[in-house]
Enzyme design. Structure first.
Site, PDB file in Angstrom:
ATOM      1  N   ASN A   9     -24.179  -4.245  44.988  1.00 26.55           N
ATOM      2  CA  ASN A   9     -24.686  -3.221  44.043  1.00 26.55           C
ATOM      3  C   ASN A   9     -24.821  -3.337  42.790  1.00 26.55           C
ATOM      4  OD1 ASN A   9     -23.473  -0.838  43.154  1.00 26.55           O
ATOM      5  ND2 ASN A   9     -21.121  -1.626  43.688  1.00 26.55           N
ATOM      6  N   TRP A  10     -26.024  -2.610  42.449  1.00 25.90           N
ATOM      7  CA  TRP A  10     -25.888  -2.717  41.198  1.00 25.90           C
ATOM      8  C   TRP A  10     -25.841  -1.215  40.279  1.00 25.90           C
ATOM      9  CZ3 TRP A  10     -32.688  -3.076  41.340  1.00 25.90           C
ATOM     10  CH2 TRP A  10     -33.575  -3.364  42.218  1.00 25.90           C
ATOM     11  N   LYS A  11     -24.664  -0.554  40.862  1.00 28.43           N
ATOM     12  CA  LYS A  11     -24.205   0.474  40.143  1.00 28.43           C
ATOM     13  C   LYS A  11     -24.805   1.174  39.023  1.00 28.43           C
ATOM     14  CE  LYS A  11     -20.485  -2.930  39.706  1.00 28.43           C
ATOM     15  NZ  LYS A  11     -18.921  -2.745  39.330  1.00 28.43           N
ATOM     16  N   HIS A  93     -15.676   2.357  46.502  1.00 26.21           N
ATOM     17  CA  HIS A  93     -15.483   1.700  46.293  1.00 26.21           C
ATOM     18  C   HIS A  93     -14.431   1.782  44.779  1.00 26.21           C
ATOM     19  CE1 HIS A  93     -16.808  -0.670  42.793  1.00 26.21           C
ATOM     20  NE2 HIS A  93     -17.644  -1.851  43.900  1.00 26.21           N
ATOM     21  N   GLU A  95     -13.921   1.828  41.674  1.00 23.48           N
ATOM     22  CA  GLU A  95     -15.328   2.566  40.726  1.00 23.48           C
ATOM     23  C   GLU A  95     -15.063   4.095  40.907  1.00 23.48           C
ATOM     24  OE1 GLU A  95     -18.734   0.483  39.469  1.00 23.48           O
ATOM     25  OE2 GLU A  95     -16.750  -1.758  38.894  1.00 23.48           O
ATOM     26  N   GLU A 163     -11.496  -5.983  48.304  1.00 28.15           N
ATOM     27  CA  GLU A 163     -12.330  -6.129  46.800  1.00 28.15           C
ATOM     28  C   GLU A 163     -11.384  -5.978  46.006  1.00 28.15           C
ATOM     29  OE1 GLU A 163     -17.108  -5.848  45.949  1.00 28.15           O
ATOM     30  OE2 GLU A 163     -16.112  -3.872  46.132  1.00 28.15           O
ATOM     31  N   GLY A 169     -15.494  -7.374  38.169  1.00 27.98           N
ATOM     32  CA  GLY A 169     -16.666  -7.503  36.763  1.00 27.98           C
ATOM     33  C   GLY A 169     -15.834  -8.088  36.271  1.00 27.98           C
ATOM     34  N   SER A 209     -16.797 -10.639  41.460  1.00 33.50           N
ATOM     35  CA  SER A 209     -17.147 -11.978  40.611  1.00 33.50           C
ATOM     36  C   SER A 209     -17.295 -12.766  41.219  1.00 33.50           C
ATOM     37  CB  SER A 209     -15.852 -12.284  39.567  1.00 33.50           C
ATOM     38  OG  SER A 209     -15.518 -11.418  38.450  1.00 33.50           O
ATOM     39  N   GLY A 230     -21.115  -7.303  42.884  1.00 30.43           N
ATOM     40  CA  GLY A 230     -21.819  -6.026  41.368  1.00 30.43           C
ATOM     41  C   GLY A 230     -23.312  -6.924  40.401  1.00 30.43           C
ATOM     42  N   GLY A 231     -22.490  -7.343  39.698  1.00 34.34           N
ATOM     43  CA  GLY A 231     -23.595  -7.682  38.164  1.00 34.34           C
ATOM     44  C   GLY A 231     -24.024  -9.114  38.851  1.00 34.34           C
TER      45      GLY A 231
HETATM   46  C1  PEP Z   1     -19.077  -4.792  43.033  1.00 34.65           C
HETATM   47  O1  PEP Z   1     -18.847  -3.780  42.132  1.00 34.65           O
HETATM   48  O2  PEP Z   1     -17.998  -4.347  43.990  1.00 34.65           O
HETATM   49  C2  PEP Z   1     -18.608  -5.702  42.488  1.00 34.65           C
HETATM   50  C3  PEP Z   1     -17.807  -6.455  43.193  1.00 34.65           C
HETATM   51  O3  PEP Z   1     -18.707  -6.629  41.272  1.00 34.65           O
HETATM   52  P1  PEP Z   1     -19.337  -8.067  40.490  1.00 34.65           P
HETATM   53  O4  PEP Z   1     -19.555  -8.551  41.541  1.00 34.65           O
HETATM   54  O5  PEP Z   1     -19.733  -7.949  39.385  1.00 34.65           O
HETATM   55  O6  PEP Z   1     -17.731  -8.326  40.278  1.00 34.65           O
END
Ligand code: PEP
Length: 249
Positions: A9-11, A93, A95, A163, A169, A209, A230-231
């Site tokens: 997920n590039w957000k 999600h 966010e 999640e 993050g 993470s 994500g990251g």
């Molecule tokens: C996400 O955005 O769904 C996520 C899990 O981010 P990260 O891997 O950066 O914690």
């Protein structure tokens, strides 16, 4: 029996130069042993589909509107994602739940809209730190599953992503026991609601993470069928080891 899925997920990250990361990813995994999904920003979906052509790398949206069409400035419908070449979409999600006040009912309707267009919905659920500390995690998960999932779905059109909000993050990761407890619970709930056949076949991803350095131990947990990342999905060199860990799990 469940095909594993490494989802990125590039957000709200990435302009057209980020497509080079997709090229690097497909070059690093010419014949991947797991499903790979990247959800870039909506502005990059069409170009990402072109970049991923003739490779199993799937492209998805990060959200869709619950309506098919209409006066919803700035929103994107599932039909538009499909038309752009997406095959998946994230719904719910954390966010989106936080920044856009999305409720379980909205997420259920978005998930139905995705299904109606033939998209695979990755339905995200997870507790906050406060909820975990109050020992409410499983109740929160049960409520989100009940509210965010439609009554009718298939293992082919639905993926669950667990999640924990406090792990997204932050670099904080639940223990493998904590991940296993929730994933086993989700599996039981899915079997109770949709029957053993469908309930056992729906993929359940862990997200929060995930990195190359912790992927092996997370993928060894029961009922973890992959990750939503994500990251560490932004750069091919970071996402690639996660894909490899999942292939080897
Ligand atoms: C996400 O955005 O769904 C996520 C899990 O981010 P990260 O891997 O950066 O914690």
């Amino acid at each position: 029996m469940r095909r594993k899925l490494a989802a990125g997920n590039w957000k709200m990250n990435g302009t057209s130069d980020a497509l080079a990361q997709l090229t690097a990813l497909r070059n690093a995994h010419p014949t991947p042993g797991v499903d790979i999904l990247i959800c870039p920003p909506a502005t990059l979906i069409s170009a990402a589909v072109v970049t991923a052509a003739d490779h199993p790398l799937a492209i998805g949206g990060q959200d869709c509107h619950m309506a098919q069409i209409g006066a919803h400035t700035g929103d994107i419908s599932a039909a538009m994602l499909k038309d752009a070449g997406a095959s998946y979409v994230l719904t719910g999600h954390s966010e989106r739940r936080t920044d856009h006040n999305e409720t379980d009912e909205m997420i259920r309707n978005k998930t139905k809209a995705a299904h109606a267009e033939g998209l695979i919905a990755v339905v995200c659920i997870g507790e906050t730190l406060k909820e975990r500390e109050a020992a409410n995690t499983l109740d929160i998960i049960a409520g989100q599953l009940a509210g965010s999932l439609p009554d009718v779905l298939t293992a082919e059109n639905t993926v669950i992503a667990y999640e924990p909000v406090w792990a997204i993050g932050t670099g904080k990761v639940p223990t493998t026991n904590q991940i296993g407890e929730v994933h086993d619970y989700i599996r039981t709930k899915l079997e109770q609601r949709y029957g053993a056949g469908v309930g056992k076949s729906i993929r359940i991803l862990y997200g929060g993470s995930v990195k190359g350095s912790n992927a092996d131990e997370i993928f060894a947990v029961s009922n973890v069928d992959g990750a939503l990342v994500g990251g560490a999905s932004l750069k091919a060199e970071d996402f690639s080891p996660i894909i490899t860990a999942l292939e080897n799990a």
